[in-house]
Design a protein around this motif. Sequence first.
Motif, PDB file in Angstrom:
ATOM      1  N   GLU A   1      43.559  58.542  19.337  1.00 45.53           N
ATOM      2  CA  GLU A   1      42.323  59.272  19.072  1.00 45.53           C
ATOM      3  C   GLU A   1      42.350  60.647  19.739  1.00 45.53           C
ATOM      4  N   LYS A   2      42.906  60.714  20.927  1.00 47.50           N
ATOM      5  CA  LYS A   2      42.879  61.951  21.703  1.00 47.50           C
ATOM      6  C   LYS A   2      43.907  62.968  21.238  1.00 47.50           C
ATOM      7  N   TYR A   3      45.111  62.495  20.856  1.00 47.34           N
ATOM      8  CA  TYR A   3      46.200  63.427  20.592  1.00 47.34           C
ATOM      9  C   TYR A   3      46.718  63.428  19.156  1.00 47.34           C
ATOM     10  N   ALA A   4      46.291  62.466  18.343  1.00 54.24           N
ATOM     11  CA  ALA A   4      46.849  62.390  16.993  1.00 54.24           C
ATOM     12  C   ALA A   4      45.818  62.520  15.887  1.00 54.24           C
ATOM     13  N   ALA A   5      44.552  62.273  16.188  1.00 58.09           N
ATOM     14  CA  ALA A   5      43.530  62.265  15.133  1.00 58.09           C
ATOM     15  C   ALA A   5      43.477  63.599  14.389  1.00 58.09           C
ATOM     16  N   ASN A   6      43.551  64.688  15.125  1.00 49.01           N
ATOM     17  CA  ASN A   6      43.482  66.013  14.511  1.00 49.01           C
ATOM     18  C   ASN A   6      44.660  66.246  13.564  1.00 49.01           C
ATOM     19  N   VAL A   7      45.854  65.839  14.006  1.00 49.56           N
ATOM     20  CA  VAL A   7      47.058  66.034  13.198  1.00 49.56           C
ATOM     21  C   VAL A   7      47.046  65.107  11.986  1.00 49.56           C
ATOM     22  N   TYR A   8      46.645  63.861  12.194  1.00 51.67           N
ATOM     23  CA  TYR A   8      46.581  62.922  11.083  1.00 51.67           C
ATOM     24  C   TYR A   8      45.590  63.380  10.013  1.00 51.67           C
ATOM     25  N   ALA A   9      44.623  64.194  10.421  1.00 53.24           N
ATOM     26  CA  ALA A   9      43.640  64.704   9.467  1.00 53.24           C
ATOM     27  C   ALA A   9      44.202  65.868   8.647  1.00 53.24           C
ATOM     28  N   GLY A  10      45.449  66.258   8.919  1.00 60.20           N
ATOM     29  CA  GLY A  10      46.090  67.326   8.153  1.00 60.20           C
ATOM     30  C   GLY A  10      46.013  68.689   8.793  1.00 60.20           C
ATOM     31  N   ASN A  11      45.517  68.770  10.025  1.00 59.58           N
ATOM     32  CA  ASN A  11      45.394  70.040  10.723  1.00 59.58           C
ATOM     33  C   ASN A  11      46.633  70.330  11.561  1.00 59.58           C
TER      34      ASN A  11
END
Length: 299
Positions: A164-174
């Motif tokens: 949640e802290k380090y991957a959520a943003n990347v997994y969202a395509g950002n």
Amino acid sequence: MEWLTAIRKSIDYIEDHLNDNISAQDVAEQVYVSPLHFQRGFLIMTGYSISEYIRNRKLYMAALELKKADRKVIDVAFDYGYETPDSFTKAFTRFHGISPVQVKQGGDIRTFLPLSVKITVQGGDKMDYKITKMFGFKVIGFAKEFSFDTAYEEIPKYWDEICEKYAANVYAGNPPANPYEKAFVENCIGEYGICIDDGKAADKGKFTYLVAGKYAGGEVPEGMMLYEFEQGEWAVFDCVGAIPEALQSLNTRIFKEWLPGNSDYEISGNANVEWYDCVNGENTDADYHSAIWIPVKRK
């Protein structure tokens, strides 16, 4: 040392040193096994961590002394390694359900006898594993200390926290927003979960757990951990099933079935690896593929 022999020898050693200030690391050293592997195996095979077992045996023997001899509570407390009567009384009451004074007055105590370890080997060498030689490799990731007593419940929560802290943003395509998200992507963090005995935590009944990936080079962001495995032989146990239940069940079988039933190899090193398929399927799928890697050496 043969695994069951090591467990039984450790119990004998504890009995001989109940009045000494021994630690889990002291016990592991007596049987020549890494504190990480030994504490995990002891807990799985007996249902008690080493520190819990030692504490329970001391409190039972202390209760017997209070019932059978005219001794002061403070003297018994010091004999069994408690620095103050208050700390002894609190631990004693939690264990027995009554205070030391009540025991001296005839109250009933909780029985806790030395363990007798008997194992029925059901899987043994028929478990799905292979012995393979691996070149040395480095991993990088996010580390946290865990207690052997609560690791099965707490580590899955730690995975959720890290993702949640380090991957959520990347997994969202950002694109990665900071060095930690960048490291997460570039090193495929999440491929490995690694249990490490770093020599600092084991004596407190703890170990370091690393949510990691294979190190791809470059700068290591502050607060992240770099760990290196040397070349050697590994026992690789394949696992199919939803995480974490399938992998935890396999880990239990390794210590209860494979180690007691294996005549050729024993655990070596100070770490072991959980491998996760980061490409195919979801970890909640019934056919999800993972594995446990354990460094070994021939007996």
